[in-house]
Design a protein around this motif. Structure first.
Motif, PDB file in Angstrom:
ATOM      1  N   CYS A  99      59.682  -9.384 -37.669  1.00  0.00           N
ATOM      2  CA  CYS A  99      59.325  -8.251 -36.813  1.00  0.00           C
ATOM      3  C   CYS A  99      57.868  -7.835 -37.083  1.00  0.00           C
ATOM      4  O   CYS A  99      57.445  -7.759 -38.240  1.00  0.00           O
ATOM      5  N   LEU A 101      56.564  -5.124 -37.185  1.00  0.00           N
ATOM      6  CA  LEU A 101      56.429  -3.874 -37.954  1.00  0.00           C
ATOM      7  C   LEU A 101      56.673  -4.096 -39.446  1.00  0.00           C
ATOM      8  O   LEU A 101      56.454  -3.191 -40.246  1.00  0.00           O
ATOM      9  N   CYS A 107      59.876  -2.092 -43.817  1.00  0.00           N
ATOM     10  CA  CYS A 107      59.623  -1.581 -42.470  1.00  0.00           C
ATOM     11  C   CYS A 107      58.390  -0.677 -42.482  1.00  0.00           C
ATOM     12  O   CYS A 107      58.342   0.294 -43.235  1.00  0.00           O
ATOM     13  N   ARG A 113      62.310   3.298 -36.541  1.00  0.00           N
ATOM     14  CA  ARG A 113      62.971   2.014 -36.277  1.00  0.00           C
ATOM     15  C   ARG A 113      64.152   2.240 -35.335  1.00  0.00           C
ATOM     16  O   ARG A 113      64.644   3.363 -35.216  1.00  0.00           O
ATOM     17  N   LEU A 186      61.950  -5.660 -29.838  1.00  0.00           N
ATOM     18  CA  LEU A 186      61.067  -4.588 -30.305  1.00  0.00           C
ATOM     19  C   LEU A 186      59.602  -5.023 -30.132  1.00  0.00           C
ATOM     20  O   LEU A 186      58.749  -4.231 -29.721  1.00  0.00           O
TER      21      LEU A 186
HETATM   22  S1  SF4 Z   1      63.688  -2.347 -39.905  1.00  0.00           S
HETATM   23 FE1  SF4 Z   1      63.597  -2.921 -37.740  1.00  0.00          FE
HETATM   24  S2  SF4 Z   1      61.661  -2.024 -36.997  1.00  0.00           S
HETATM   25 FE2  SF4 Z   1      61.559  -2.060 -39.220  1.00  0.00          FE
HETATM   26  S3  SF4 Z   1      60.517  -3.972 -39.722  1.00  0.00           S
HETATM   27 FE3  SF4 Z   1      62.727  -4.381 -39.790  1.00  0.00          FE
HETATM   28  S4  SF4 Z   1      63.251  -5.131 -37.740  1.00  0.00           S
HETATM   29 FE4  SF4 Z   1      61.241  -4.135 -37.609  1.00  0.00          FE
END
Ligand code: SF4
Ligand code: SF4
Length: 197
Positions: A99, A101, A107, A113, A186
């Motif tokens: 991801c 992010l 995260c 999130r 996302l």
């Molecule tokens: S928790 Fe969700 S928003 Fe955060 S880095 Fe992981 S996949 Fe991405």
């Protein structure tokens, strides 16, 4: 095209919903003695699609509060993610891409999130509007922990999903016009920019 900005009250309610999810998730995790700490896997490379304008707009509330250099780094990663995901999907492969992010395994926008990031991991069930029940066994670590218990706990996602759908419907209704269905990663929500009318 005008950007879809969440009314302050919707934003506040979404934060409350997320907080409730966290409480329910933590309760199940505690009963299983489960945490992600030390896991050799990282579920932030799972391919998920998201379906609400309110989460998309809320995500952008978080992005806009970041310094601009950080924002542009995230957007660049999101664009790259989308290109790579499109390439893999065209070959019939499910993308396993980190991801945009995620930073150093964590995260980078934790408070913003999305729903599935908050519910993934622990065993769960959901009762669909037609009464059909679906069950999710949880991640491999949770499954191992659950097998050690005679009656392992599970997270009931039903009310959380219902609540989210109600908030989404109220938001769309307040706009006074129909909008196309959301079905995006996302990364897509970041690469495309904030939702617009
Ligand atoms: S928790 Fe969700 S928003 Fe955060 S880095 Fe992981 S996949 Fe991405
Ligand atoms: S949800 Fe499970 S598999 Fe995913 S990172 Fe956490 S412990 Fe590991």
């Amino acid at each position: 095209m005008p950007e879809l900005i969440l009314p302050a009250e919707t934003s506040r309610q979404l934060a409350v919903l997320y907080a409730e999810m966290e409480i329910a998730y933590d309760r199940v995790a505690r009963q299983l003695d489960f945490s992600c700490a030390g896991c050799p896997d990282n579920c932030c490379d799972s391919y998920f699609l998201h379906h609400t304008y309110i989460e998309w707009a809320y995500l952008w509330e978080g992005i806009k509060a970041l310094p601009e250099t950080k924002q542009s780094g995230i957007i660049a990663r999101a664009v790259h993610y989308e290109l790579e995901a499109t390439r893999l999907l065209a070959k019939g492969e499910r993308p396993n891409l980190l991801c945009p992010l995620n930073e150093a395994g964590l995260c980078g926008l934790y408070a913003h999130r999305l729903l599935i990031c908050r519910l993934h991991g622990v065993p769960a069930k959901i009762t669909r509007p037609d009464g059909h029940e679906l069950r999710f066994p949880g991640c491999f670590r949770c499954q191992e922990l659950a097998e050690r218990q005679p009656n392992p706990p599970e997270l009931d996602r039903t009310d959380f999903f219902r609540w989210m759908v109600e908030m989404e419907s109220a938001f769309i209704k307040s706009l006074g016009q129909a909008l196309p269905r959301v079905k995006m990663t996302l990364a897509g929500m970041l690469a495309q920019g904030p939702p617009c009318l």
